[in-house]
Design a protein around this motif. Sequence first.
Motif, PDB file in Angstrom:
ATOM      1  N   CYS A 283      -9.754   4.723  -2.310  1.00  0.00           N
ATOM      2  CA  CYS A 283      -9.787   4.075  -1.000  1.00  0.00           C
ATOM      3  C   CYS A 283      -8.567   3.210  -0.756  1.00  0.00           C
ATOM      4  N   ASP A 284      -7.933   3.409   0.395  1.00  0.00           N
ATOM      5  CA  ASP A 284      -6.947   2.456   0.906  1.00  0.00           C
ATOM      6  C   ASP A 284      -7.739   1.433   1.722  1.00  0.00           C
ATOM      7  N   ALA A 285      -7.938   0.250   1.140  1.00  0.00           N
ATOM      8  CA  ALA A 285      -8.747  -0.799   1.786  1.00  0.00           C
ATOM      9  C   ALA A 285      -7.857  -1.935   2.280  1.00  0.00           C
TER      10      ALA A 285
ATOM     11  N   GLN B 145      -1.556  -8.564   2.502  1.00  0.00           N
ATOM     12  CA  GLN B 145      -1.152  -9.348   3.673  1.00  0.00           C
ATOM     13  C   GLN B 145      -2.062  -9.254   4.886  1.00  0.00           C
ATOM     14  N   LYS B 146      -3.097  -8.388   4.838  1.00  0.00           N
ATOM     15  CA  LYS B 146      -4.025  -8.338   5.965  1.00  0.00           C
ATOM     16  C   LYS B 146      -5.175  -9.315   5.754  1.00  0.00           C
ATOM     17  N   ASN B 147      -5.770  -9.282   4.554  1.00  0.00           N
ATOM     18  CA  ASN B 147      -7.018 -10.038   4.421  1.00  0.00           C
ATOM     19  C   ASN B 147      -7.091 -10.983   3.233  1.00  0.00           C
TER      20      ASN B 147
ATOM     21  N   ALA C 116       0.846  -1.194   0.000  1.00  0.00           N
ATOM     22  CA  ALA C 116       0.000   0.000   0.000  1.00  0.00           C
ATOM     23  C   ALA C 116       0.882   1.245   0.000  1.00  0.00           C
ATOM     24  N   THR C 117       2.066   1.109   0.576  1.00  0.00           N
ATOM     25  CA  THR C 117       2.977   2.252   0.669  1.00  0.00           C
ATOM     26  C   THR C 117       3.335   2.814  -0.700  1.00  0.00           C
ATOM     27  N   LEU C 118       3.563   1.958  -1.680  1.00  0.00           N
ATOM     28  CA  LEU C 118       3.853   2.482  -3.011  1.00  0.00           C
ATOM     29  C   LEU C 118       2.615   3.172  -3.597  1.00  0.00           C
TER      30      LEU C 118
ATOM     31  N   ASN D  15      -9.115   1.515   9.811  1.00  0.00           N
ATOM     32  CA  ASN D  15      -7.899   2.017  10.440  1.00  0.00           C
ATOM     33  C   ASN D  15      -7.315   0.946  11.357  1.00  0.00           C
ATOM     34  N   THR D  16      -6.390   0.227  10.785  1.00  0.00           N
ATOM     35  CA  THR D  16      -5.788  -0.979  11.345  1.00  0.00           C
ATOM     36  C   THR D  16      -5.231  -0.763  12.749  1.00  0.00           C
ATOM     37  N   ILE D  17      -4.653   0.405  12.973  1.00  0.00           N
ATOM     38  CA  ILE D  17      -3.971   0.677  14.236  1.00  0.00           C
ATOM     39  C   ILE D  17      -4.973   1.071  15.322  1.00  0.00           C
TER      40      ILE D  17
HETATM   41  C1  LIG Z   1      -0.760  -2.208   6.629  1.00  0.00           C
HETATM   42  C2  LIG Z   1      -1.379  -1.020   6.000  1.00  0.00           C
HETATM   43  C3  LIG Z   1      -0.687  -0.220   5.085  1.00  0.00           C
HETATM   44  C4  LIG Z   1       0.765  -0.452   4.718  1.00  0.00           C
HETATM   45  O1  LIG Z   1       0.907  -1.525   3.885  1.00  0.00           O
HETATM   46  P1  LIG Z   1       2.345  -1.967   3.316  1.00  0.00           P
HETATM   47  O2  LIG Z   1       1.961  -3.174   2.510  1.00  0.00           O
HETATM   48  O3  LIG Z   1       3.222  -2.278   4.469  1.00  0.00           O
HETATM   49  O4  LIG Z   1       2.858  -0.874   2.487  1.00  0.00           O
HETATM   50  C5  LIG Z   1      -1.355   0.840   4.522  1.00  0.00           C
HETATM   51  N1  LIG Z   1      -2.635   1.113   4.823  1.00  0.00           N
HETATM   52  C6  LIG Z   1      -3.334   0.375   5.704  1.00  0.00           C
HETATM   53  C7  LIG Z   1      -4.748   0.727   6.016  1.00  0.00           C
HETATM   54  C8  LIG Z   1      -2.724  -0.720   6.321  1.00  0.00           C
HETATM   55  O5  LIG Z   1      -3.415  -1.467   7.202  1.00  0.00           O
END
Ligand SMILES: *Cc1c(COP(=O)(O)O)cnc(C)c1O
Length: 361
Positions: free
Chosen positions: A172-174, A196-198, A77-79, A152-154
Motif C-alpha cells: 500500500c502507498d498510504a 509530509q502529508k500526515n 514515496a517516489t523512491l 488518492n490525494t489529487i
Molecule cells: C504525495 C504523494 C506521493 C509522492 O510523494 P513524494 O514524497 O513526493 O515522492 C505518492 N503517493 C501519494 C499517494 C501521494 O499523496
Amino acid sequence: MEKRIYNLSAGPAILPEEVLLEAQKDLYSYKGSGMSVMEMSHRGKIFDAIIKEADADLRKLLGIDEKFSILFLQGGATLQFSMVPLNLMPPKNKADYIVTGAWAEKAVKEAKRVGAVNIAATTKSESFVRIPKQAELKLDPDASYVHFTSNNTIYGTEWRSEPEVGSVPLVCDASSDFLHKKLDMNKYGLIYAGAQKNIGPAGVTVVIVRKDLLERSSDALHTYMNYKIHADNETMYNTPTTFGIYIAGLVFKWLLNMGGLDEMYRRNVEKAKILYDAIDASGGYYKGTTVVEDRSLMNVTYVLPNEQLTEKFIKEASAKGFSGLKGHRSVGGIRASIYNAFPKKGVEDLVTFMDDFKKNN
Ligand SMILES: *Cc1c(COP(=O)(O)O)cnc(C)c1O
C-alpha cells in the motif's frame, strides 16, 4: 506570537501545533544536551533513544508486531515506486497494480522497468472519480504482490477497506492517509508513506515491511535500494533524516496522547462530515467531484459553478486566512486537505466562509 493560518495544503501539510511548539522549545538545545537534534550524531545515545521511541510508538499506534520491520528512509514515496518492485517482484517478476490515480500510474511506470505489470483494475476512463469494486479486480493469484493507493490525494477518493487479495502480499502507498485510522496489519505485506502529508516534514518515508518478504531482496541490488540491508541495520545503514524522524516521533506521541488512532479516526470522520454536509446542502452551488461512497476523509475535492467564481473563492478565502485550497492542476476546482492535524474549528470556519461566499455570489 504571530497568528497561524488555516493550512489546507495537500502537502507538505499542516502539523499539530503542540508538536511545533515542543520542537521549537527543544530546537536550540535538545533536553539539556547543548545541541539541536539536527546537530547530533545519528549513532549517539540521544538520537538512538529518539528513533527507538519513534519505532515503539508507531508499533503501539498501529499494533505492529515483531513480524514487521519499520524503516525510516529517504527519497519520498517516489523512491518506493522503484524499491517495491526491485525488492518484491522477484523471482516471479510479475505484480498486480490497482490504478486509482496519478500516483498509482507513477508506481506502475517504475514497476514496468522491473517486470510484468498486470493492471488489476483502473478507473482512469472515469477520471478516477471512484474506487473499483472488489468484483472488478482481475487479480493474478500467482502475482508477487498487489499494489494499491489507499487515498488518492489529487482526486479525493479513498478505499473504505482494503482490497481482498487472498494470500498474495498486499502493498500500500498510504502517503496521504497514513495514521488517519487503525489498520488490520494482518492484511498487509508492506505499507509505505512519505511523511509530509500526515505525519511529519518532507524527507522521511516510513516503510513497514513483513520480515519474511525481506528474503526476496537480492544481494545484486544497489545498497540503498535493498530493504534487507536497511532492516538489518535498523535504518542506520547510512545517515537517516534525523530531524524528520524526530518530528514524526513527536507526531506519534501526539496521536498516542489523544487516545490513539480510533480517536483520530473518530475526529477525521466528524471533520469530513461537516465539510461534505455543507457541500451537499448547498443546492448544487458546491459539487463534490467524486462518487459519494468513495469520498476521502483527507482531501475534500469540489467545484463551484464556474472558473471565475473558483478564482474569486480562492482569493477571498486566502484573504480570510484559508491557504492551499486550489485543486491540483490536473483536476481544477477546490481541494481542502483536512489531514489529522487540521482542527475541527478550521473546518467549521471554512464552512461558514463557504455559506457566506455563496450568499454573496
Ligand atoms: C504525495 C504523494 C506521493 C509522492 O510523494 P513524494 O514524497 O513526493 O515522492 C505518492 N503517493 C501519494 C499517494 C501521494 O499523496
